[in-house]
Design a protein around this motif. Structure first.
Motif, PDB file in Angstrom:
ATOM      1  N   LYS A  55     -12.803 -11.816  22.272  1.00 17.84           N
ATOM      2  CA  LYS A  55     -11.359 -12.030  22.120  1.00 17.84           C
ATOM      3  C   LYS A  55     -10.779 -12.681  23.384  1.00 17.84           C
ATOM      4  O   LYS A  55      -9.913 -13.558  23.306  1.00 17.84           O
ATOM      5  CB  LYS A  55     -10.692 -10.681  21.874  1.00 17.84           C
ATOM      6  N   VAL A  56     -11.286 -12.219  24.550  1.00 17.30           N
ATOM      7  CA  VAL A  56     -10.848 -12.808  25.809  1.00 17.30           C
ATOM      8  C   VAL A  56     -11.148 -14.308  25.793  1.00 17.30           C
ATOM      9  O   VAL A  56     -10.295 -15.138  26.095  1.00 17.30           O
ATOM     10  CB  VAL A  56     -11.526 -12.118  27.017  1.00 17.30           C
ATOM     11  N   GLU A  94     -11.603 -16.304  23.240  1.00 14.69           N
ATOM     12  CA  GLU A  94     -10.752 -17.002  22.272  1.00 14.69           C
ATOM     13  C   GLU A  94      -9.342 -17.240  22.810  1.00 14.69           C
ATOM     14  O   GLU A  94      -8.683 -18.212  22.461  1.00 14.69           O
ATOM     15  CB  GLU A  94     -10.610 -16.176  20.983  1.00 14.69           C
ATOM     16  N   THR A  95      -8.880 -16.321  23.645  1.00 15.71           N
ATOM     17  CA  THR A  95      -7.497 -16.370  24.111  1.00 15.71           C
ATOM     18  C   THR A  95      -7.306 -17.310  25.300  1.00 15.71           C
ATOM     19  O   THR A  95      -6.184 -17.608  25.695  1.00 15.71           O
ATOM     20  CB  THR A  95      -7.025 -14.940  24.454  1.00 15.71           C
ATOM     21  N   PHE A 102      -5.155 -17.269  30.513  1.00 14.14           N
ATOM     22  CA  PHE A 102      -4.421 -17.090  29.259  1.00 14.14           C
ATOM     23  C   PHE A 102      -3.159 -17.971  29.213  1.00 14.14           C
ATOM     24  O   PHE A 102      -2.437 -17.982  28.216  1.00 14.14           O
ATOM     25  CB  PHE A 102      -4.013 -15.622  29.062  1.00 14.14           C
ATOM     26  N   GLU A 144      -6.515 -20.269  27.372  1.00 21.52           N
ATOM     27  CA  GLU A 144      -5.825 -21.529  27.098  1.00 21.52           C
ATOM     28  C   GLU A 144      -6.099 -22.554  28.188  1.00 21.52           C
ATOM     29  O   GLU A 144      -6.177 -23.746  27.932  1.00 21.52           O
ATOM     30  CB  GLU A 144      -4.307 -21.292  27.006  1.00 21.52           C
ATOM     31  N   LYS A 153      -1.214  -9.515  25.392  1.00 17.33           N
ATOM     32  CA  LYS A 153      -1.665 -10.740  24.736  1.00 17.33           C
ATOM     33  C   LYS A 153      -2.896 -10.482  23.857  1.00 17.33           C
ATOM     34  O   LYS A 153      -3.095 -11.109  22.816  1.00 17.33           O
ATOM     35  CB  LYS A 153      -1.986 -11.794  25.804  1.00 17.33           C
ATOM     36  N   LEU A 154      -3.720  -9.540  24.299  1.00 26.07           N
ATOM     37  CA  LEU A 154      -4.933  -9.213  23.531  1.00 26.07           C
ATOM     38  C   LEU A 154      -4.625  -8.267  22.363  1.00 26.07           C
ATOM     39  O   LEU A 154      -5.508  -7.933  21.571  1.00 26.07           O
ATOM     40  CB  LEU A 154      -5.995  -8.560  24.437  1.00 26.07           C
TER      41      LEU A 154
END
Lengths: 562, 165, 291
Positions: C131-132, C134-135, C264, C137, C28-29
């Motif tokens: 990035k983590v 931002e991801t 995520f 959810e 996913k990253l």
């Protein structure tokens, strides 16, 4: 009495109460103390200052002396130990005799010791000021005693400390005599191999210093010589030195004691035999002359020191053992060296690093417990290792005992000649361990090196320089003033003296003699005003200036009433 | 009664010279979680002192204190003011215990598995199917013969087959 | 960004669901993990290393010799990471060690120079923390996480060269980035006791008992770990301790990759959370985490 009263009528006392920042003012009301003091007899002025010792404070004293025509000054503040000279000088500048000043200690003796009891501290301060003011009324002007100084020094002992002192003094331009009882200079360093922590060659090191001493101007070396008698006092000593049966007398202004120390005779300790079981000192001579071939070597620390009979740490033995261990390792890296110790004393970063280096080179350290002393057998040592709670054996073919430095046998005679004290272990005792570490209580006599306490070479040199520096504070003057508040036998009391000589015997400074006319005489330059003689005098003939019976009684009466 | 053994001491020193710097300050034991719960029965400082003195008998044969009780948490190594690499020294001692067959059986099982399969835990059928269900790829582990050749070189095969306590 | 993936033994052969979550998180990253054929056991720094240091070095160096990715090699296991970093450390510290190891490797036609960079998966997550974040959810609100760093993730610091050995922050910060709360507790940096399982089961249990007790007292509702040995120690022993001592431990134990995957938006089912012995369902319900 009437004459006395008349005198008192003209007395005008000024009182200055110091806040000492918050030291005093933070606990008790100094302003109130000053205001209340105004009511005391003969007090013409009283005020409080934030710091009486500051420029502002001193200016206030001078101003008050002028404005109020004061002729006695009392400062109630910190402690006379540090500040009395300052205030004496201050009133002297304002035209008063310095002895017309009286110090009242309300910081150390009131607000510090009673810091949790403000009211009691205040009451005590008030009483002390009352007493101090009463004594001030009775104070009399005194003169400081002037003494001429002979600008020559004598250093007793030609080891590294004495040579350092002598070099320092001669280089400052003072005539210096260096007295050494052996036939050559150098002392213990002559027998050492290398010096920690940089493994400098001892002979080369001491050789350089000796040659500097031999080439120095103003420096006279007296080897094979011994001090046999000392008379006189600061600035004016007469020292008799014996050399090969001839006695010479020297006029000396200041004396430095640098006679060093001796090494404990280890006979009877840990199987010492001078052969397979030797001292560190003997090991060092062997290292200097030969290679050490033994493979299993054990060193034992604190042999004869830090025990009931000799409770002190000799301070140099740990580093000496480390040094000799490393020197053996240098000659023979395969050697097994075990150091049995109680505590390792390697102060400072360099010595600590040296200890680390010894561990790095494989020197083994095993701690022993003085309750379970190592047992020496023919070829092995049994030792209880408390770290692992186990008795263990370590083989040896050479056992080295770290014996302490001890005081010289003849310290007592020299101490008597100099009128200076020895401590419990017969080392020379300085005036104050912290405030005057290289002085004696007797003026004009100084101390350096391991005559005072076991010290290593670095420290011996430092102390040699320190003692020289202290001596030069005297030698650099033509005359010096010494304390005027001494003992005296006033003309009007001479009839009271029965000549019993008790005062001569009790005086710790040998300042009282019976003179050629069979009369008691006080050598004022030697007298410290301690008061033992007056307190002992059976007929109260002796008077201590500045602490007369009248002055002291006035304080007591002020406190408790007549 | 223990006799100092310079040979063994030098052997440990040669393997890890940091041993010589220990001055028994006990910082290691003070921070050791196992020393805490065993009330000092396990004591890293003692093991180090015994190593300093070369007491091979105590360390390897008697295992007093028991070096296998070290949890390898490495706190002592971080805490040591003299930077003694305690765990590395313990490893040397445990390696010696292993060579003498004096080690806990559980180590044997893991070693045997590595010798036999190249990995400590072989893939069971159930795990293989579980991996598939989770969408995980199949794994191609080391060729066993190659691992065995290597372990023969280090003589691990012999020592492990002989077994432990 | 791409790394060779070193799986080791415990995760792929016993706890594959941990592997599943980790693979999903990295995918996913957008970080590529490349599978490499031919790895053996790392070997275990609390097992093989203790009984035979040279064998440990030889096998470890052989594994590293198979890596050829410029980004280096990544592992999901603190033990594998310590071994691989440790082998690098010893080989580069002492040339004689390097020679000896390569003498062994020569017999199997391999050579290792000591140049392969080694990373723990949490290390890489921390390096990509933005990035983590931002991801994420589904922020993990209400998760009171006791972070267990474990020993080999941190120490010996001279070998691991990553977080502070006594005041670590990386995993706490990752956990907080997911919207969870990291709960401080006594004994946070102490060992879980897993390595002692081989030599003294009782001591091993006592150590994990002390840790669980401290975690419970601190009010945490779950634990996060980054090492499969710690994971097993926490997961497998709670029931045993409850039976033995009458304690009532019921703390869900998450692998860090599982927490990240949940945040995520991955479903518990696809992560294999049902394989956990202490099921996290009650926790999800209590904190209102919709699955």
């Amino acid at each position: 009495m009437s004459e006395e009263e008349k005198k008192e009528e003209n007395v005008r006392v000024g009182i200055f109460v110091c806040h000492c920042g918050s030291n005093i003012g933070g606990l008790i009301d100094c302003h109130k103390l000053a205001e209340e003091s105004k009511e005391l007899p003969f007090v013409a002025h009283a005020e409080d200052n934030l710091y009486t010792c500051s420029e502002t404070g001193l200016a206030a004293i001078k101003k008050a002396i002028e404005e109020h025509n004061l002729n006695r000054v009392v400062v109630a503040s910190c402690t006379p130990r540090t500040h009395e000279p300052l205030f004496r000088e201050c009133i002297s500048e304002a035209g008063l005799n310095p002895y017309l000043f009286n110090f009242v200690n309300i910081r150390d003796q009131c607000t510090w010791v009673h810091m949790k009891h403000a009211q009691e501290a205040y009451d005590k301060a008030k009483d002390l000021i009352k007493m101090g003011a009463a004594k001030a009324v009775k104070l009399e002007p005194l003169e400081m005693i002037m003494v001429n100084i002979t600008p020559a020094a004598m250093v007793i002992g030609g080891g590294v400390a004495g040579m350092s002192a002598a070099l320092s003094l001669s280089r400052q331009g003072f005539k210096t005599y260096l007295v050494e009882k052996e036939d050559k200079l150098g002392g213990r360093l002559n027998s050492l191999y290398k010096l920690f922590p940089y493994d400098i060659d001892a002979s080369e090191f001491i050789g350089n210093i000796i040659s500097n001493v031999q080439n120095a101007k103003n420096l006279e070396i007296l080897t094979s010589s011994q001090v046999i008698n000392i008379e006189g006092f600061v600035g004016n000593f007469e020292v008799e030195v014996e050399h090969n049966g001839t006695i010479n007398t020297f006029e000396i202004g200041a004396i430095i004691v640098a006679v060093g120390s001796s090494i404990l005779d280890p006979t009877g300790l840990f199987g010492y035999d001078g052969n397979k079981r030797i001292t560190q000192f003997e090991l060092e001579s062997k290292l200097k002359n030969n290679k050490i071939n033994q493979k299993d070597i054990i060193m034992i620390q604190c042999v004869g020191s830090r025990i009931e009979e000799r409770p002190y740490c000799s301070s140099v033995c740990c580093m000496t053992a480390l040094k000799n261990a490393l020197n053996i390792k240098d000659q023979n890296p395969e050697a097994h060296i075990t150091i049995l110790f109680r505590d390792l004393y390697t102060p400072g970063t360099e010595y600590e690093e040296y200890y680390r280096k010894a561990r790095e080179q494989g020197v083994l350290f095993v701690k022993y417990d003085p309750e379970k002393m190592p047992v020496i057998e023919e070829t092995q040592v049994k030792v209880f290792n408390e770290y692992i709670n186990t008795e263990m054996t370590i083989p040896y073919d050479l056992l080295v005992l770290s014996t302490p430095l001890v005081a010289n046998d003849d310290n007592k005679e020299l101490a008597q000649m100099l009128k200076v004290p020895l401590e419990a272990n017969k080392f020379f005792l300085e005036a104050h361990v912290k405030l005057r570490p290289n002085d004696f209580a007797t003026d004009g006599v100084y101390i350096g090196g391991s005559a005072k306490w076991p010290v290593d070479i670095t420290e011996s040199i430092s102390q040699g320089y320190a003692a020289a520096s202290r001596a030069s504070t005297i030698l650099s003057h033509d005359t010096i003033e010494v304390e005027g508040a001494t003992s005296c036998l006033p003309e009007y009391n001479k009839s009271l003296c029965t000549g019993c000589e008790v005062c001569v015997k009790v005086c710790p400074f040998n300042a009282i003699i019976k003179n050629e006319d069979d009369e008691i005489e006080i050598i004022e330059a030697l007298c410290k005003g301690c008061g033992v003689c007056a307190a002992t005098c059976t007929n109260q003939a002796l008077v201590i200036r500045h602490f007369t019976d009248d002055q002291i009684m006035s304080e007591i009466f002020a406190y408790g009433g007549e | 009664m223990s006799v100092i053994n310079f040979e063994f001491r030098n052997e440990v020193l040669k393997h890890n010279a940091s041993l010589s710097y220990c001055y028994q300050c006990s910082t290691c034991s003070g921070g050791c979680p196992v020393a805490l719960i065993t009330e000092g029965k396990y004591n890293p400082r003692k093991i180090i002192e015994e190593a300093i003195l070369g007491l091979q008998e105590k360390l390897v044969n008697e295992q007093d204190p028991n070096p296998w009780l070290c949890s390898t948490c490495q706190k002592c190594v971080e805490l040591c003011p003299q930077k003694v690499e305690l765990t590395e020294i313990f490893t040397l001692i445990k390696n010696q215990c292993f060579e003498k067959g004096k080690f806990p059986e559980a180590f044997s099982a893991q070693g045997q598995a590595v010798l036999e399969f190249g990995i400590a835990i072989p893939y069971s059928k159930a795990i293989i199917s579980r991996r598939e269900k989770l969408g995980l790829p199949s794994i191609n582990t080391a060729p066993v013969e190659e691992i065995q050749t290597l372990l023969k070189e280090t003589k691990f095969d012999k020592n492990i087959t002989r077994g432990g306590d | 960004m791409s790394y060779d993936l070193f799986l080791g033994c415990v995760i792929p052969a016993r706890l594959p669901y941990l592997e599943a979550s980790a693979r999903k998180v990295f995918e996913k990253l957008g970080i590529i993990l490349k599978d490499v054929d031919g790895f053996s056991c790392c070997p275990d720094p609390t097992g093989i290393e203790l009984i035979d240091h040279k064998t440990w070095l030889a096998l470890g160096a052989r594994n590293l010799s198979l890596c050829n990715n410029n980004g280096g090699v990544i592992s999901f296991c603190s033990g594998c990471v310590e071994t691989l970093k440790g082998v690098n450390y010893f080989i580069n510290k002492d040339i004689t060690v390097k020679k000896e190891v390569n003498k062994y490797l020569q017999k199997v036609g391999k050579v290792y120079e000591g140049n392969t960079a080694v990373k723990h998966f949490a290390e890489v997550l921390y390096e990509n923390l933005d990035k983590v974040k931002e991801t994420v959810e589904k922020p993990l609100e209400g998760f009171k996480v006791a972070v267990h760093y474990g020993c080999h993730y941190l120490r010996p610091s001279e070998i691991i060269e990553w977080d502070d050995p006594f005041e670590p922050v990386t995993v706490d910060e990752i956990v907080e980035a997911l919207g969870a709360e990291s709960v401080d507790y006594d004994l946070k940096l102490e060992c879980c006791g897993n390595p002692l399982d081989k030599s003294d089961k009782d001591l091993s249990l006592q150590m994990i008992d002390n840790k669980l007790d401290a975690i419970q007292k601190a009010g945490a509702n779950c634990v996060v770990v980054v090492c499969p040995a710690c994971y097993q120690q926490y997961e497998f022993n709670q029931r045993e301790l409850n039976k033995k001592n009458g304690t009532e431990y019921n703390l869900p134990i998450f692998y860090l990759s599982e927490l990240v995957a949940l945040a995520f938006g991955f479903k518990p089912q696809e992560l294999g959370l049902n394989f956990h012995r202490v099921r996290p369902n009650a926790l999800f319900e209590n904190v209102g985490f919709k699955v």
